[in-house]
Design a protein around this motif. Structure first.
Motif, PDB file in Angstrom:
ATOM      1  N   GLY A 287      26.040  90.391 -21.777  1.00 36.41           N
ATOM      2  CA  GLY A 287      24.730  89.853 -22.181  1.00 36.41           C
ATOM      3  C   GLY A 287      24.809  88.363 -22.478  1.00 36.41           C
ATOM      4  O   GLY A 287      23.908  87.590 -22.121  1.00 36.41           O
ATOM      5  N   VAL A 288      25.891  87.968 -23.144  1.00 40.00           N
ATOM      6  CA  VAL A 288      26.066  86.546 -23.487  1.00 40.00           C
ATOM      7  C   VAL A 288      26.152  85.715 -22.219  1.00 40.00           C
ATOM      8  O   VAL A 288      25.513  84.651 -22.103  1.00 40.00           O
ATOM      9  N   TYR A 289      26.968  86.214 -21.228  1.00 37.66           N
ATOM     10  CA  TYR A 289      27.126  85.463 -19.971  1.00 37.66           C
ATOM     11  C   TYR A 289      25.781  85.336 -19.241  1.00 37.66           C
ATOM     12  O   TYR A 289      25.425  84.258 -18.733  1.00 37.66           O
ATOM     13  N   ALA A 290      25.055  86.417 -19.200  1.00 38.71           N
ATOM     14  CA  ALA A 290      23.767  86.407 -18.495  1.00 38.71           C
ATOM     15  C   ALA A 290      22.776  85.462 -19.200  1.00 38.71           C
ATOM     16  O   ALA A 290      22.025  84.724 -18.543  1.00 38.71           O
ATOM     17  N   TYR A 291      22.789  85.486 -20.517  1.00 38.25           N
ATOM     18  CA  TYR A 291      21.845  84.644 -21.286  1.00 38.25           C
ATOM     19  C   TYR A 291      22.145  83.165 -21.066  1.00 38.25           C
ATOM     20  O   TYR A 291      21.232  82.340 -20.899  1.00 38.25           O
ATOM     21  N   SER A 292      23.481  82.852 -21.041  1.00 36.07           N
ATOM     22  CA  SER A 292      23.865  81.458 -20.859  1.00 36.07           C
ATOM     23  C   SER A 292      23.484  80.960 -19.476  1.00 36.07           C
ATOM     24  O   SER A 292      23.253  79.761 -19.265  1.00 36.07           O
ATOM     25  N   ASP A 293      23.392  81.917 -18.508  1.00 37.23           N
ATOM     26  CA  ASP A 293      22.949  81.558 -17.162  1.00 37.23           C
ATOM     27  C   ASP A 293      21.422  81.630 -17.029  1.00 37.23           C
ATOM     28  O   ASP A 293      20.890  81.482 -15.926  1.00 37.23           O
ATOM     29  N   LYS A 294      20.753  81.859 -18.174  1.00 30.35           N
ATOM     30  CA  LYS A 294      19.291  81.968 -18.231  1.00 30.35           C
ATOM     31  C   LYS A 294      18.768  83.141 -17.391  1.00 30.35           C
ATOM     32  O   LYS A 294      17.626  83.118 -16.916  1.00 30.35           O
ATOM     33  N   ASN A 295      19.637  84.143 -17.254  1.00 28.63           N
ATOM     34  CA  ASN A 295      19.231  85.369 -16.578  1.00 28.63           C
ATOM     35  C   ASN A 295      18.818  86.347 -17.679  1.00 28.63           C
ATOM     36  O   ASN A 295      19.580  87.227 -18.092  1.00 28.63           O
ATOM     37  N   TYR A 296      17.569  86.120 -18.179  1.00 26.91           N
ATOM     38  CA  TYR A 296      17.146  86.810 -19.395  1.00 26.91           C
ATOM     39  C   TYR A 296      16.944  88.312 -19.195  1.00 26.91           C
ATOM     40  O   TYR A 296      17.203  89.105 -20.109  1.00 26.91           O
ATOM     41  N   ILE A 297      16.491  88.695 -18.046  1.00 30.69           N
ATOM     42  CA  ILE A 297      16.277  90.138 -17.814  1.00 30.69           C
ATOM     43  C   ILE A 297      17.604  90.884 -17.890  1.00 30.69           C
ATOM     44  O   ILE A 297      17.719  91.928 -18.553  1.00 30.69           O
ATOM     45  N   GLU A 298      18.624  90.335 -17.238  1.00 30.17           N
ATOM     46  CA  GLU A 298      19.944  90.966 -17.265  1.00 30.17           C
ATOM     47  C   GLU A 298      20.539  90.913 -18.667  1.00 30.17           C
ATOM     48  O   GLU A 298      21.163  91.880 -19.133  1.00 30.17           O
ATOM     49  N   ALA A 299      20.323  89.768 -19.354  1.00 32.95           N
ATOM     50  CA  ALA A 299      20.857  89.628 -20.710  1.00 32.95           C
ATOM     51  C   ALA A 299      20.259  90.695 -21.610  1.00 32.95           C
ATOM     52  O   ALA A 299      20.966  91.337 -22.400  1.00 32.95           O
ATOM     53  N   ALA A 300      18.954  90.895 -21.483  1.00 30.18           N
ATOM     54  CA  ALA A 300      18.284  91.896 -22.310  1.00 30.18           C
ATOM     55  C   ALA A 300      18.849  93.284 -22.028  1.00 30.18           C
ATOM     56  O   ALA A 300      19.023  94.098 -22.954  1.00 30.18           O
ATOM     57  N   TYR A 301      19.134  93.559 -20.753  1.00 28.67           N
ATOM     58  CA  TYR A 301      19.703  94.862 -20.383  1.00 28.67           C
ATOM     59  C   TYR A 301      21.025  95.090 -21.087  1.00 28.67           C
ATOM     60  O   TYR A 301      21.251  96.151 -21.689  1.00 28.67           O
ATOM     61  N   TRP A 302      21.945  94.138 -20.997  1.00 31.10           N
ATOM     62  CA  TRP A 302      23.281  94.315 -21.587  1.00 31.10           C
ATOM     63  C   TRP A 302      23.227  94.316 -23.119  1.00 31.10           C
ATOM     64  O   TRP A 302      23.940  95.093 -23.758  1.00 31.10           O
ATOM     65  N   TYR A 303      22.370  93.434 -23.681  1.00 29.87           N
ATOM     66  CA  TYR A 303      22.265  93.427 -25.150  1.00 29.87           C
ATOM     67  C   TYR A 303      21.767  94.783 -25.651  1.00 29.87           C
ATOM     68  O   TYR A 303      22.263  95.311 -26.653  1.00 29.87           O
ATOM     69  N   LYS A 304      20.790  95.339 -24.949  1.00 31.63           N
ATOM     70  CA  LYS A 304      20.239  96.612 -25.395  1.00 31.63           C
ATOM     71  C   LYS A 304      21.270  97.726 -25.263  1.00 31.63           C
ATOM     72  O   LYS A 304      21.360  98.603 -26.132  1.00 31.63           O
ATOM     73  N   LYS A 305      22.040  97.662 -24.200  1.00 28.64           N
ATOM     74  CA  LYS A 305      23.081  98.679 -23.999  1.00 28.64           C
ATOM     75  C   LYS A 305      24.091  98.630 -25.131  1.00 28.64           C
ATOM     76  O   LYS A 305      24.503  99.666 -25.678  1.00 28.64           O
TER      77      LYS A 305
END
Length: 646
Positions: free
Chosen positions: A26-44
C-alpha cells in the motif's frame, strides 16, 4: 499440545508477515500516486489489524483518495488504529469528534483522544488539548491546564501553540501579564509564518510592549502579515506609511493598504480611505469615492463616517446637496456623542435647514456639543439665551455661555461678553472685564471691539485714560472703514488728543465717515466748511453736508440749512426752501426753528402771512424758553389787543 502451539506460532508469524507485506504494498502504491491500489492493500492489511494500515486507510476515506469519501468509514478505521495506540489515529479521531465529522460532536471523546496522542508527544495534539481547556469545550475552562499544554506544544515548535501561549501572557489568562514572554512567543510563531503572530509582533514593536519601541521592525512584521491578507496588518501598515513611522511617508502606499483593508470590510480603513480621497492625499481629490467609502462605513455604524457623510450632503461634495440627509446622518453621529455632529445638527435646527426651525432642539444639541467645549455651540447658546429664543431672555445664562466661548477664542463671543460687562447685563457693570474682552477681540481684528477699546481708553473706563492708545485703536478700525472709528479719529485730530492737532486730517476722516452717511461726521464736516476751521471757508460744501444730514432727519442740520437758504449763504436766498427746512426742524421741537417759523409767518416770508400760525410757533418756542420768541409773541398779542375795532 506443543505441536498445536507451534503450528499456531507458525501461522501467527505468517499472518504478521502477510499484513506487513500488504501494508508495504500500500505504501509503495500510494507513493506512486496509485491511490486505488493503495486503498486495496491498506484495506487488506487493515482487516488483518495492522494499525498503520488502518490509519492510512482512514486518511484515504477521509480525503476520498482512490476510494469514495466516507467520513464514517474514516472514523471507524481511525478508532480501530487509535485503540491499538496509534498516535496519528488518536489525533485525527480527536479532530473528528471535536468538529463533528462523521459523527456527532463530542468534546469529551475529542479530549480523550487528543490527550492520548498528546502523551505520545504529538505537538498538534497537545495544542488541541490546550484549546479545549482554554475554551471550555465540553468541560470547565481551565487556563492553567491550557497553558501547560500550549507550552508543551510551543516548545516543540508548534506555531499555533506559540501564538496561543503568547496571547495568554499578553492578556493575563491564567498567568500574570508578561509582555516580554508574550513577545518572545509571538515572534517564535511569527518566524514560522503565522499571520496573526506577525500582526501581534508588529503591534508590540510599535507600542513598546515587551520590547523596545521600533517602528521599523513593526513596519516589517505588519508588511509580512499584510501580504498574507491580514486586514488589521494592512490597516496598521497604512497608518505607518501615512505617519512616516518606520518608513518614509508615502501617501500612495498608505492609500493602497487602506484600500486593501477596506475591501475586506475594515471600517476604520474605509474611513481613512475616504478621508484620503476627500483631502487629496496620495491621489487626486475625488469626492465621489470619498462619499462611497464614508457611506459604507457609516452604514456599519462608524460615527466619524456618519459625521463626514453628513458634511458631504450639506456641502454637496460628491453628491447632490441634501439637508434632510445631512440631518439624518448628523443625528446618527450625534447620538454616538460626536461633538462636531452635535454642533452641526443644532445648526440645522437653528437655521431651519432640512427641518422646520426648532430652537428647543437646537438648544438641546448645542448643550451636548458645549459639554465637549465646542466653542461655536457655547456661542450659539449665548445667542439663544440673549435673544430669548425658545426661552425668556436670560442674560445670566447668555453671559455664562458667551464667556465660555470667549475663553475658547471665539471673537464674536469675546465682543458680546465685553458688551454685557460694559452694560451690566446679567452681571454687575464691570469696565475692567469689558476692557479685557474687548482687547481680546480687538487683537483678533474685530472692528467693533477696536472701536469700543478706543472708547474705553478715551474715557478712562476700565483702564487708565490714554488718548494715544485711543488713537491707535480708532485708527486701526478707521482703516477698516468703520464709520464710528473714522468719526472718533477725526475728533481726535480736531481736538489734538493723542495726536498733533491737524484740521486737514480731521476733515479727511470726517469726509470718509460722512460719505458712508455717518450723521455726526456730516454735521461736523458742515461746521468745518461753514466756519473755515483750519480750511478755506466754503458755504457751498457746508450747504451740501447740512443737506445730507438733514435728509437723515437731523433737526440741527435742518435748522442750519433753513438759515443758509434764508440768508443766501452758499446758495441764492430762498425763503421757500428756508421755510421748508425750518418747518421740518420745528416739527422735531427744535426751538430756534420754531421761532424762525413764527417769524416767517409774521412777515410772510416764503409763506403767506398768517397771524395765528405766527402766534402758534412763537408760543411753542417761548414755552421752551426762547426769549426772542416770547418778546415777539408779546408784541403780536399786544398789537392784536390794541388794534381798533371796526
Amino acid at each position: 499440545m506443543n505441536k498445536i502451539i507451534l503450528t499456531s506460532l507458525l501461522l501467527l508469524q505468517t499472518l504478521i508477515a502477510d499484513k506487513i507485506d500488504d501494508y508495504n504494498q500500500g505504501v509503495y502504491a500510494y507513493s506512486d500516486k496509485n491511490y486505488i491500489e493503495a486503498a486495496y492493500w491498506y484495506k487488506k492489511a487493515a482487516v488483518q489489524g495492522e494499525a498503520f494500515a488502518q490509519t492510512n486507510l482512514a486518511v484515504m476515506y477521509y480525503l476520498g483518495q482512490g476510494i469514495k469519501q466516507d467520513y464514517k468509514e474514516a472514523l471507524y478505521w481511525y478508532e480501530n488504529a487509535a485503540n491499538q495506540g496509534n498516535p496519528t489515529a488518536q489525533l485525527n479521531l480527536g479532530y473528528m469528534y471535536k468538529n463533528a465529522i462523521g459523527t456527532q460532536q463530542d468534546y469529551q471523546k475529542a479530549l480523550y483522544w487528543f490527550e492520548k496522542a498528546a502523551l505520545w508527544g504529538d505537538a498538534y495534539a497537545q495544542y488541541h488539548v490546550g484549546q479545549i481547556y482554554y475554551l471550555g469545550e465540553g468541560i470547565e475552562v481551565n487556563y492553567s491546564l491550557a497553558m501547560s499544554w500550549y507550552e508543551k506544544a510551543a516548545i516543540q515548535g508548534d506555531r499555533d501553540a506559540q501564538y496561543a501561549l503568547a496571547y495568554m501572557y499578553e492578556n493575563a489568562k491564567g498567568v500574570a501579564q508578561d509582555y516580554t514572554k508574550a513577545f518572545y512567543w509571538y515572534k517564535k510563531s511569527a518566524l514560522q509564518g503565522d499571520v496573526n503572530a506577525q500582526l501581534s509582533t508588529g503591534y508590540m514593536y510599535e507600542n513598546a510592549q515587551g520590547i523596545a519601541q521600533n517602528y521599523h521592525e513593526a513596519f516589517n512584521w505588519y508588511e509580512k502579515a499584510a501580504k498574507q491578507g491580514n486586514l488589521l496588518a494592512q490597516y496598521n501598515l497604512a497608518n505607518l506609511y501615512y505617519n512616516a513611522l518606520g518608513t518614509p511617508q508615502n501617501y500612495e502606499k498608505a492609500l493602497y493598504w487602506y484600500e486593501q483593508a477596506a475591501l475586506q470590510g475594515d471600517v476604520n480603513a474605509q474611513v481613512n480611505l475616504a478621508y484620503m480621497y476627500d483631502s487629496a492625499k496620495g491621489t487626486a481629490q475625488d469626492y465621489k469615492k470619498a462619499f462611497m467609502w464614508y457611506e459604507k462605513a457609516a452604514k456599519e455604524g462608524n460615527a466619524t463616517a456618519q459625521q463626514n457623510l453628513a458634511i458631504m450632503y450639506y456641502f454637496a461634495q460628491g453628491v447632490e446637496q441634501n439637508y434632510e440627509k445631512a440631518l439624518y446622518w448628523y443625528e446618527k453621529a450625534a447620538l454616538q456623542d460626536k461633538a462636531i455632529a452635535q454642533n452641526n445638527l443644532a445648526e440645522l435646527y437653528y437655521n431651519a435647514l432640512g427641518t422646520p426651525q426648532d430652537f428647543g432642539k437646537a438648544k438641546y444639541w448645542y448643550k451636548k456639543a458645549a459639554h465637549h467645549k465646542i466653542a461655536n455651540a457655547e456661542y450659539k447658546l449665548g445667542e439663544i439665551y440673549y435673544k430669548g429664543q425658545d426661552t425668556i431672555v436670560d442674560y445670566q445664562n447668555a453671559l455664562l455661555y458667551y464667556e465660555q466661548a470667549a475663553n475658547e477664542g471665539v471673537v464674536h463671543a469675546q465682543y458680546k461678553t465685553a458688551q454685557m460687562y460694559l452694560k451690566g447685563l446679567g452681571t454687575a457693570q464691570d469696565y475692567k472685564k469689558a476692557f479685557d474682552y474687548f482687547e481680546k477681540a480687538a487683537l483678533q481684528n474685530d472692528i467693533n471691539a477696536q472701536v469700543n477699546l478706543g472708547y474705553l481708553y478715551y474715557n478712562g473706563k476700565g483702564v487708565a485714560q490714554n488718548y494715544e492708545s485711543a488713537y491707535y485703536w480708532y485708527k486701526k478700525a478707521a482703516n477698516e472703514k468703520s464709520q464710528e472709528a473714522q468719526l472718533a479719529l477725526a475728533n481726535l485730530y480736531y481736538d489734538g488728543l493723542g495726536v498733533s492737532q491737524d484740521y486737514h486730517q480731521a476733515l479727511l476722516w470726517y469726509e470718509k465717515a460722512a460719505s458712508e452717511k455717518n450723521l455726526k461726521a456730516q454735521l461736523n464736516l458742515a461746521y468745518m466748511y461753514y466756519d473755515g476751521m483750519g480750511i478755506d471757508q466754503d458755504y457751498k460744501k457746508a450747504l451740501y453736508w447740512y443737506e445730507q444730514a438733514a435728509l437723515q432727519n437731523s433737526k440741527i442740520a435742518q435748522l442750519n440749512l433753513g438759515y443758509m437758504y434764508y440768508v443766501g449763504n452758499g446758495t441764492l436766498q430762498d425763503y421757500k426752501n428756508a421755510f421748508s427746512w425750518y418747518e421740518k426742524a420745528a416739527l422735531q421741537d427744535e426751538v430756534s426753528a420754531q421761532y424762525s417759523l413764527g417769524y416767517m409767518y409774521e412777515f410772510g416770508q416764503g409763506v403767506d402771512y398768517d397771524y395765528d400760525k405766527a402766534v402758534y410757533w412763537y408760543e411753542k418756542a417761548a414755552l421752551a424758553g426762547n426769549i426772542e420768541a416770547k418778546s415777539k409773541l408779546d408784541k403780536l398779542l399786544k398789537r392784536k389787543k390794541d388794534k381798533p375795532k371796526t
